[in-house]
Structure formats: C-alpha cells, structure tokens
Design a protein around this motif. Structure first.
Motif, PDB file in Angstrom:
ATOM      1  N   PRO A 252       0.935  -1.258  -0.090  1.00  0.00           N
ATOM      2  CA  PRO A 252      -0.008   0.012  -0.071  1.00  0.00           C
ATOM      3  C   PRO A 252       0.791   1.318   0.075  1.00  0.00           C
ATOM      4  N   CYS A 253       0.587   2.162  -1.048  1.00  0.00           N
ATOM      5  CA  CYS A 253       1.333   3.346  -1.248  1.00  0.00           C
ATOM      6  C   CYS A 253       0.647   4.137  -2.114  1.00  0.00           C
ATOM      7  N   HIS A 254       0.674   5.527  -2.325  1.00  0.00           N
ATOM      8  CA  HIS A 254       0.347   6.378  -2.930  1.00  0.00           C
ATOM      9  C   HIS A 254       1.252   6.949  -3.640  1.00  0.00           C
ATOM     10  N   SER A 255       1.205   6.645  -5.314  1.00  0.00           N
ATOM     11  CA  SER A 255       2.395   7.337  -6.308  1.00  0.00           C
ATOM     12  C   SER A 255       1.960   8.186  -6.671  1.00  0.00           C
ATOM     13  N   LEU A 256       2.634   9.354  -6.484  1.00  0.00           N
ATOM     14  CA  LEU A 256       2.404  10.926  -7.108  1.00  0.00           C
ATOM     15  C   LEU A 256       3.601  11.528  -7.705  1.00  0.00           C
ATOM     16  N   TYR A 257       3.326  11.939  -8.910  1.00  0.00           N
ATOM     17  CA  TYR A 257       4.753  12.747  -9.699  1.00  0.00           C
ATOM     18  C   TYR A 257       4.685  14.050  -9.428  1.00  0.00           C
ATOM     19  N   TYR A 258       5.693  14.864  -9.736  1.00  0.00           N
ATOM     20  CA  TYR A 258       5.889  16.165  -9.388  1.00  0.00           C
ATOM     21  C   TYR A 258       4.944  16.928 -10.664  1.00  0.00           C
ATOM     22  N   GLU A 259       4.868  16.416 -11.783  1.00  0.00           N
ATOM     23  CA  GLU A 259       4.367  16.748 -13.031  1.00  0.00           C
ATOM     24  C   GLU A 259       2.810  16.796 -12.645  1.00  0.00           C
ATOM     25  N   GLN A 260       2.307  16.050 -11.895  1.00  0.00           N
ATOM     26  CA  GLN A 260       0.946  15.980 -11.710  1.00  0.00           C
ATOM     27  C   GLN A 260       0.463  17.308 -10.512  1.00  0.00           C
ATOM     28  N   LEU A 261       1.475  17.580  -9.819  1.00  0.00           N
ATOM     29  CA  LEU A 261       0.976  18.617  -8.917  1.00  0.00           C
ATOM     30  C   LEU A 261       1.462  19.793  -9.160  1.00  0.00           C
ATOM     31  N   TYR A 262       2.478  20.104  -9.948  1.00  0.00           N
ATOM     32  CA  TYR A 262       3.054  21.399 -10.178  1.00  0.00           C
ATOM     33  C   TYR A 262       3.202  21.794 -11.770  1.00  0.00           C
ATOM     34  N   ARG A 263       2.498  21.177 -12.669  1.00  0.00           N
ATOM     35  CA  ARG A 263       2.646  21.557 -14.214  1.00  0.00           C
ATOM     36  C   ARG A 263       0.941  21.284 -14.722  1.00  0.00           C
ATOM     37  N   GLY A 264       0.605  21.662 -15.940  1.00  0.00           N
ATOM     38  CA  GLY A 264      -0.383  21.134 -16.483  1.00  0.00           C
ATOM     39  C   GLY A 264      -1.641  22.051 -15.984  1.00  0.00           C
ATOM     40  N   TRP A 265      -2.803  21.577 -16.314  1.00  0.00           N
ATOM     41  CA  TRP A 265      -4.061  22.366 -16.009  1.00  0.00           C
ATOM     42  C   TRP A 265      -4.456  22.372 -14.534  1.00  0.00           C
ATOM     43  N   HIS A 266      -4.737  23.517 -14.469  1.00  0.00           N
ATOM     44  CA  HIS A 266      -5.023  23.802 -12.581  1.00  0.00           C
ATOM     45  C   HIS A 266      -5.918  23.003 -12.047  1.00  0.00           C
ATOM     46  N   TRP A 267      -7.182  22.618 -12.762  1.00  0.00           N
ATOM     47  CA  TRP A 267      -8.184  21.678 -12.228  1.00  0.00           C
ATOM     48  C   TRP A 267      -7.838  20.392 -11.964  1.00  0.00           C
ATOM     49  N   LEU A 268      -6.924  19.858 -13.120  1.00  0.00           N
ATOM     50  CA  LEU A 268      -6.347  18.477 -12.882  1.00  0.00           C
ATOM     51  C   LEU A 268      -5.360  18.463 -11.920  1.00  0.00           C
ATOM     52  N   ARG A 269      -4.533  19.529 -11.487  1.00  0.00           N
ATOM     53  CA  ARG A 269      -3.560  19.644 -10.227  1.00  0.00           C
ATOM     54  C   ARG A 269      -4.577  19.483  -8.918  1.00  0.00           C
ATOM     55  N   ARG A 270      -5.600  20.430  -8.932  1.00  0.00           N
ATOM     56  CA  ARG A 270      -6.538  20.209  -7.821  1.00  0.00           C
ATOM     57  C   ARG A 270      -6.952  18.769  -7.494  1.00  0.00           C
ATOM     58  N   ARG A 271      -7.261  18.249  -8.726  1.00  0.00           N
ATOM     59  CA  ARG A 271      -7.947  16.742  -8.508  1.00  0.00           C
ATOM     60  C   ARG A 271      -6.907  15.924  -7.853  1.00  0.00           C
ATOM     61  N   LYS A 272      -5.583  16.023  -8.186  1.00  0.00           N
ATOM     62  CA  LYS A 272      -4.617  15.058  -8.023  1.00  0.00           C
ATOM     63  C   LYS A 272      -4.444  15.611  -6.286  1.00  0.00           C
ATOM     64  N   LEU A 273      -4.482  16.720  -6.010  1.00  0.00           N
ATOM     65  CA  LEU A 273      -4.288  17.130  -4.551  1.00  0.00           C
ATOM     66  C   LEU A 273      -5.462  16.539  -3.717  1.00  0.00           C
ATOM     67  N   ALA A 274      -6.842  16.582  -4.292  1.00  0.00           N
ATOM     68  CA  ALA A 274      -7.791  15.962  -3.602  1.00  0.00           C
ATOM     69  C   ALA A 274      -7.856  14.553  -3.365  1.00  0.00           C
TER      70      ALA A 274
END
Length: 263
Positions: A193-215
């Motif tokens: 069990p772990c949650h994989s997250l990429y820099y690009e998902q939080l700090y790049r791209g569409w704002h709403w997609l980044r908000r979704r990854k944060l959620a």
C-alpha cells in the motif's frame, strides 16, 4: 489526518508539498538529514533530538561510507535504532518528509518497512522525467539556492545566478544511477500500500487536474475537505513563481542543448 511518510526523489517538490500539508507544525522536514533546517528551526524536533541524544553534533560520522557527511545515517541503517527513532518521531508529528538520497538504500528500506508494518501511509513522490530532477539538483548546487523560502526571499539570488556548463559525462552517469535506484524502490514497494504521485501532476498542467490530484492525496491521507490552509496551498503548490527550472533558468545554462537529449 493519518500518519504519513513522503518518500521523495530529490527535487520533486517535496519541500513545498510538506509545507502545504504542515497543519499546526504537524510535519517534520528531513528528520534523517543532519543538515536539515528543522534541526535548528523546529523546536519540537530539536527537543526530541536533545532528549533522545540524537543531536547531530553528538553523533559520530559513519566513516568510509558515501553518506558519512550525514550524522543520521547510522540512525536509519540500524533497524532497531531506526524503529525507535521513527516511533519517537510519530509520537510528536503526523507526517515526515524524507528525501531518499540522504541515506543509503538499505537504510531507506528500514524506513519503508517500519512504516509499512506500523500503519504509516507512504506517499511515493517522484518525477516522470528523472533528468529534469537531476538537472534541478545541479543548478541548485551551483546557485546555492535549494528553495525560495516561505516568502520567496531567495528568488532574486536564484534569478541572478550565473550557471556554468554541466559536465555531460557526470550528468549521464548520475542519471543512470537515479534510474536504477528509482526502479529498485518501486520494486520494493510493488504490491504494497502506497500512493504514487509525480511532480508533474501537482506542479504542471491544467489547474483543475492538479487540484484533482491534490484532492486524491487528501482522501488517501484522510484529510477532510477544507482542512488545509488555502493560502498555504496557493503559496506552495499553485504559485508559478516557485518553479526553479523554468525556461528562463534553462536558457542560462551554456550547454543546455546538449543536455536536452536526456529529458
């Protein structure tokens, strides 16, 4: 909020993420690095080190090891000592941010395995483009600016830095090493069990997609909607001025074109 470990690739946005999640000083930055700024600035962390006898100046160097510069290497490398240290940390803090290249691989496995066996949720933070993370490290070392600070106080020093050419052979060799260790850590965590997250998902791209990854991350850590400080989120995660390796910075590298093949 559940207990968690941000197990991060260097230069993957872990400092900003930990700061954004740092409700009431509940997250300690780099407790396995004797050069961590929290050793001096975080009173709760320093108090723990004092009572446990783990102040860096009181610890011996691990002679003959490539991590001998880090006085906390021995704490992580001994499974029993590592377990006791982690137990003490999680009695005072909800979360830990740990950059994995500050200690050896066997030490990192001790940290991961203790967390997996004790209900600590792991956030595996990395980059899709490992070459960009490595380049960011080279530039940060040259400029002696590893982050911009809470109030962006070091932004001007970064913007005025004059970068030297990057040694292509050294860069390529280090990139191969980063790619190898990245694969080994992912293999170690495979099926666990772990949650994989990429820099690009939080700090790049569409704002709403980044908000979704944060959620999604908040759901994983059992953080209720609205629990986080919106100003901290905007400052650390969504502030475009915090990006160090933007186009302006890359243009100041004399041999950047020769490096692009590694991205």
């Amino acid at each position: 909020m559940d207990r968690f470990l941000i197990f991060a690739l260097e230069r993957s946005g872990s400092t900003s993420l930990a700061a954004a999640l740092n409700l009431e000083c509940s997250v300690v930055q780099e407790p396995f690095s004797s050069m961590s700024g929290d050793v001096q600035s975080n009173e709760r962390f320093r108090s723990l080190l004092e009572t446990s006898g783990y102040l860096p100046e009181h610890l011996p160097e691990d002679e003959g090891d490539e991590f001998s510069y880090n006085r906390f290497q021995r704490l992580a490398r001994d499974p029993v000592v590592c377990a006791g240290y982690l137990e003490a940390l999680y009695q005072r803090f909800v979360g830990i941010k740990h950059v994995r290249n500050t200690v050896s691989m066997d030490a990192n496995f001790n940290i991961l395995d203790w967390c997996l066996g004790n209900g600590v949720k792991i956030v595996f933070l990395s980059r899709k483009k490992l070459g960009e993370a490595l380049l960011s490290r080279f530039l940060a070392q040259q400029a002696e600016v590893h982050n911009f600070g809470h109030d962006m106080e070091d932004r001007d020093r970064w913007d005025s830095a004059e970068f030297e050419p990057i040694d292509i052979v050294v860069f390529r060799n280090q990139l191969e090493s980063v790619q190898k260790t990245e694969a080994e850590y992912r293999q170690h965590l495979a099926g666990k069990p772990c949650h994989s997250l990429y820099y690009e998902q939080l700090y790049r791209g569409w704002h709403w997609l980044r908000r979704r990854k944060l959620a999604a991350l908040c759901r994983y850590l059992s953080i209720a909607p609205g629990e986080l400080d919106p100003e901290a989120i905007d400052n650390y995660l969504f502030n475009p001025d915090r990006k160090q390796t933007d186009h302006k910075a890359l243009a100041r590298i004399p041999n950047f074109r020769a490096l692009k093949r590694y991205f």
